[in-house]
Design an enzyme around this catalytic site. Structure first.
Site, PDB file in Angstrom:
ATOM      1  N   GLY A 178       0.842  -1.189   0.000  1.00  0.00           N
ATOM      2  CA  GLY A 178       0.000   0.000   0.000  1.00  0.00           C
ATOM      3  C   GLY A 178       0.876   1.237   0.000  1.00  0.00           C
ATOM      4  O   GLY A 178       1.675   1.428  -0.900  1.00  0.00           O
ATOM      5  N   LEU A 179       0.724   2.080   1.018  1.00  0.00           N
ATOM      6  CA  LEU A 179       1.454   3.351   1.115  1.00  0.00           C
ATOM      7  C   LEU A 179       1.094   4.252  -0.066  1.00  0.00           C
ATOM      8  O   LEU A 179       1.968   4.740  -0.784  1.00  0.00           O
ATOM      9  CB  LEU A 179       2.970   3.132   1.188  1.00  0.00           C
ATOM     10  CG  LEU A 179       3.514   2.625   2.527  1.00  0.00           C
ATOM     11  CD1 LEU A 179       5.003   2.314   2.419  1.00  0.00           C
ATOM     12  CD2 LEU A 179       3.263   3.635   3.648  1.00  0.00           C
ATOM     13  N   HIS A 180      -0.181   4.409  -0.286  1.00  0.00           N
ATOM     14  CA  HIS A 180      -0.673   5.315  -1.325  1.00  0.00           C
ATOM     15  C   HIS A 180      -2.138   5.628  -1.045  1.00  0.00           C
ATOM     16  O   HIS A 180      -2.747   5.066  -0.134  1.00  0.00           O
ATOM     17  CB  HIS A 180      -0.493   4.688  -2.717  1.00  0.00           C
ATOM     18  CG  HIS A 180      -1.200   3.392  -2.904  1.00  0.00           C
ATOM     19  ND1 HIS A 180      -0.563   2.176  -2.960  1.00  0.00           N
ATOM     20  CD2 HIS A 180      -2.516   3.111  -3.023  1.00  0.00           C
ATOM     21  CE1 HIS A 180      -1.438   1.215  -3.111  1.00  0.00           C
ATOM     22  NE2 HIS A 180      -2.642   1.749  -3.145  1.00  0.00           N
ATOM     23  N   ALA A 181      -2.692   6.525  -1.849  1.00  0.00           N
ATOM     24  CA  ALA A 181      -4.132   6.808  -1.827  1.00  0.00           C
ATOM     25  C   ALA A 181      -4.593   6.795  -3.280  1.00  0.00           C
ATOM     26  O   ALA A 181      -3.774   6.814  -4.204  1.00  0.00           O
ATOM     27  CB  ALA A 181      -4.398   8.164  -1.184  1.00  0.00           C
ATOM     28  N   HIS A 187      -3.454   4.564   2.743  1.00  0.00           N
ATOM     29  CA  HIS A 187      -3.587   3.261   3.393  1.00  0.00           C
ATOM     30  C   HIS A 187      -2.316   2.432   3.242  1.00  0.00           C
ATOM     31  O   HIS A 187      -1.560   2.571   2.282  1.00  0.00           O
ATOM     32  CB  HIS A 187      -4.808   2.495   2.887  1.00  0.00           C
ATOM     33  CG  HIS A 187      -4.849   2.280   1.406  1.00  0.00           C
ATOM     34  ND1 HIS A 187      -5.242   3.252   0.515  1.00  0.00           N
ATOM     35  CD2 HIS A 187      -4.532   1.204   0.655  1.00  0.00           C
ATOM     36  CE1 HIS A 187      -5.180   2.779  -0.708  1.00  0.00           C
ATOM     37  NE2 HIS A 187      -4.750   1.545  -0.661  1.00  0.00           N
TER      38      HIS A 187
END
Ligand code: T46
Length: 145
Positions: free
Chosen positions: A59-62, A107
């Site tokens: 993840g580590l993005h939107a 997230h």
């Protein structure tokens, strides 16, 4: 970290509880129907599995426009959510209880059980330009609203 509470104090997301259909036979059926249990028309399904390391992070993005519904249909995973103001961590460990992940939510997934299978239903096809990949850009966007 707890299993999903009944509500989340985070913008653009909520718990989805799918029915569990149990009859006189062994086994359970859970069903997710578009526009009934899932608040969008489903265009794509993907799943994440084969996780060898508990400390892996994904993840580590939107997403700008993409809506998703996440279900951990085997094992467990921790989902960290951030709407730009508030943060929450949720453990997904029940096949019929998932999360609706709307737009503009940072997230991250972690604490993967080795047998984790994370099933994701999405509102659109894969599009790299829909990703917000830096936290700074994400904060700038949501705070400009
Ligand atoms: C998300 C979280 C929950 C594709 O080519 N098509 C696809 O449909 C997907 C999902 C991924 N990919 C490619 C793009 C990258 O080269 O697979 C690679 C890994 O994707 P990503 O870094 O986005 O993977 P995660 O696990 O960080 O995120 C995934 C979803 O991509 C993302 O939308 O919200 O799960």
């Amino acid at each position: 970290m707890n299993s999903p509470p009944s509500t989340l104090n985070i913008r653009n997301c909520r718990i989805i509880e799918l029915p569990r259909i149990v009859d006189s036979r062994d086994g359970i059926i859970s069903v997710a129907e578009a526009r009934r249990h899932i608040p969008f028309d489903i265009r794509r399904v993907y799943y994440i599995y084969g996780l060898n390391y508990f400390h892996s992070i994904r993840g580590l993005h939107a997403h700008r426009k993409l809506e998703q519904a996440l279900f951990c249909i085997n094992g467990s995973v921790r989902l960290d959510l951030d709407d730009g103001w508030r943060q929450a961590s949720i453990k997904l460990d029940r096949p019929n209880v998932g999360i609706y992940l709307g737009i503009e939510l940072w997230h991250k997934m972690g604490d993967f059980a080795h047998n984790c299978i994370l099933l994701v239903l999405t509102s659109d096809y894969y599009d790299e330009s829909d990703y917000i990949r830096t936290y700074e850009e994400f904060l700038t966007l949501v705070h400009s609203r």
